[in-house]
Scaffold this active site. Structure first.
Site, short mmCIF file in Angstrom:
data_model
loop_
_atom_site.label_atom_id
_atom_site.label_comp_id
_atom_site.label_asym_id
_atom_site.label_seq_id
_atom_site.Cartn_x
_atom_site.Cartn_y
_atom_site.Cartn_z
CB ALA A 12 -0.77 -0.02 1.21
NE ARG A 18 -4.55 6.40 -12.77
CZ ARG A 18 -4.94 5.19 -13.46
NH1 ARG A 18 -4.20 4.23 -13.19
NH2 ARG A 18 -6.02 4.98 -14.13
N GLY A 108 -3.30 -3.26 -1.60
CA GLY A 108 -4.18 -2.73 -0.37
C GLY A 108 -5.34 -1.91 -1.15
N GLY A 141 -1.56 -5.92 -16.57
CA GLY A 141 -0.45 -7.01 -17.26
C GLY A 141 -1.36 -8.00 -18.03
NE ARG A 301 -25.19 10.20 10.65
CZ ARG A 301 -25.31 11.10 11.44
NH1 ARG A 301 -26.25 12.20 11.42
NH2 ARG A 301 -24.25 11.48 12.01
CE LYS A 319 -25.42 10.95 16.02
NZ LYS A 319 -24.85 11.33 17.36
CG ASN A 345 -46.96 7.06 16.98
OD1 ASN A 345 -46.67 6.22 16.26
ND2 ASN A 345 -47.08 8.39 17.02
CB SER A 373 -46.75 16.45 14.55
OG SER A 373 -47.65 15.00 14.14
CB ALA A 391 -49.23 19.11 17.65
#
Length: 419
Positions: A12, A18, A108, A141, A301, A319, A345, A373, A391
């Site tokens: 590695a 590139r 690698g 190659g 996540r 997350k 809920n 909500s 709400a």
């Protein structure tokens, strides 16, 4: 030879010229883990006496730091001071390798090699190299063979001519070589080629000729042997890896309504009977139980855990969030650093405000709670068992909602008891 100790050498040391300055190529992310991480995973089940990694001067410190934090086994990190070719990289590593035995040499930046292929190579009783038949051999190659089919050499692309260019069998860059013979072959290398570099391929061919080694040919190697040298190649490899993940989960009983629009990284667990709807992204480190529903347009996540029967719907991001059995968050919500109880809920537009500008804090929502909500829960805060928010309520930090209580308003306060 099969009983001699097996050592691993991963190269590695490239300068990543590139990839557009995106950092060390070996650490570019692909489906939740770096390219190098995929290579290490593919060899994790092979019994090895030692593990060595060659890094270059340009990115060596970054790769070394990643290995220190993430590699589970002990590794010898070797520096290649100058980019003088793959043969020179192996020359640098010979100082830490034993005089005798076998060495499995990999690159690698080849994240699509499978553990089955590498395990088969490692079991060979003589020196061997992996070749592959591909549709487009550009960049690789070419394997030269005589009329009897025996390999006579490898021609690098920069040295190829009209005869060798169209050859579809290419060098995959995977070698199992006798260490004693390899030392001699590396010592005899020259840089008399268009690149002015020392080619490992020349040494590998010399070893195979000396011990009458063999080539293992992948007849359909287009996916598995593709390395990553550019960002476009990284994107293609990422899609292949993601498709492999989808197939694995489907074989385990997971239902994907539209696999082509779904992206799942490596290191994800999904239980049987779970349905994944279109345009869903599931990152590494997510665990989903059985009979769940995820999506469409959901983003789960790292650290997210859905217990059996939980549901996460349209435009919900999570997350470090745990949703208990049967809990639901169906619309337009952010659940960060929270624990949601069973059968709770989460109403449309709910936000767990987990970050105060300096630190992250946790929100805990009890079993059977109902979050109205547009509620904002400012962590750290707790909503009790069976509690409710109206709400648009703003529950400020530290103002916990007791069990069975309903709070409304800004800031949220309990509804007075009826008279």
């Amino acid at each position: 030879m099969a009983e001699s100790p097996l050592h691993l050498l991963v190269l590695a040391g490239g300068e990543s010229t590139r990839t557009g300055g995106a950092g060390p190529k070996a650490l570019l992310g692909l489906c939740g883990r770096p390219l190098l991480g995929h290579v290490l995973e593919a060899v994790s089940s092979i019994p090895l006496e030692s593990r060595s990694l060659v890094v270059g001067a340009k990115h060596g410190d970054e790769i070394r730091a990643w290995m220190t934090e993430n590699a589970e086994d002990s590794w010898e990190i070797v520096l290649q001071p100058e980019a003088l070719g793959t043969g020179d990289a192996v020359r640098c590593a010979l100082d830490v390798l034993p005089e005798e035995g076998r060495v499995l040499i990999l690159y690698g930046d080849m994240p699509l090699l499978t553990s089955e292929t590498l395990g088969f190579i490692a079991e060979q009783e003589t020196s061997a190299m992996l070749t592959a038949v591909v549709d487009d051999p550009t960049g690789y190659g070419r394997i030269m063979r005589d009329a009897e089919g025996s390999m006579t050499g490898i021609v690098e692309e920069t040295d190829a001519d009209d005869e060798s260019n169209p050859i579809p069998e290419v060098n995959a860059g995977v070698y199992l070589l006798d260490l004693a013979l390899l030392r001699t072959a590396i010592f005899n290398l020259t840089a008399q080629n268009s690149q002015g570099e020392f080619y490992l391929t020349d040494a590998a061919v010399a070893v195979l000729e000396e011990c009458e080694g063999l080539t293992v040919v992948l007849e359909d190697g287009d996916e598995e042997v593709r390395g990553v040298n550019t960002m476009a190649e990284l994107a293609r490899a990422s899609r292949i890896a993601a498709d492999r993940n989808l197939i694995h989960h489907m074989e385990e009983g997971v239902v994907f309504e539209d696999p082509g629009s779904t992206f799942i990284e490596c290191g994800v667990e999904i239980g049987q009977g779970t349905r994944i709807l279109p345009f869903t992204v599931i990152r590494q480190g997510v665990r989903i139980g059985a009979d769940c529903m995820v999506g469409p347009f959901a983003h789960l996540r790292a650290g997210t855990c859905l217990e059996d029967g939980a549901e996460v719907g349209n435009f919900v991001e999570s997350k470090n969030a745990t949703l208990g059995e049967g809990a639901k968050a169906k619309h337009l919500s952010y659940l960060g650093d929270c624990v949601v109880g069973s059968r709770a809920n989460i109403g449309c537009g709910t936000i767990t405000a987990n970050y105060d500008g300096k630190e992250k804090h946790q929100t805990v929502i009890g079993d059977r709670a109902f979050i109205g909500s547009g509620t904002v829960l400012v962590a750290p805060v707790k909503v009790g068992v069976g509690a409710r928010t109206g709400a648009g309520a703003i529950v400020t930090r530290g103002c916990d909602v007791p069990d069975g209580t309903t709070v409304v308003g800004v800031p949220a306060k309990p509804i007075p008891p009826k008279t």
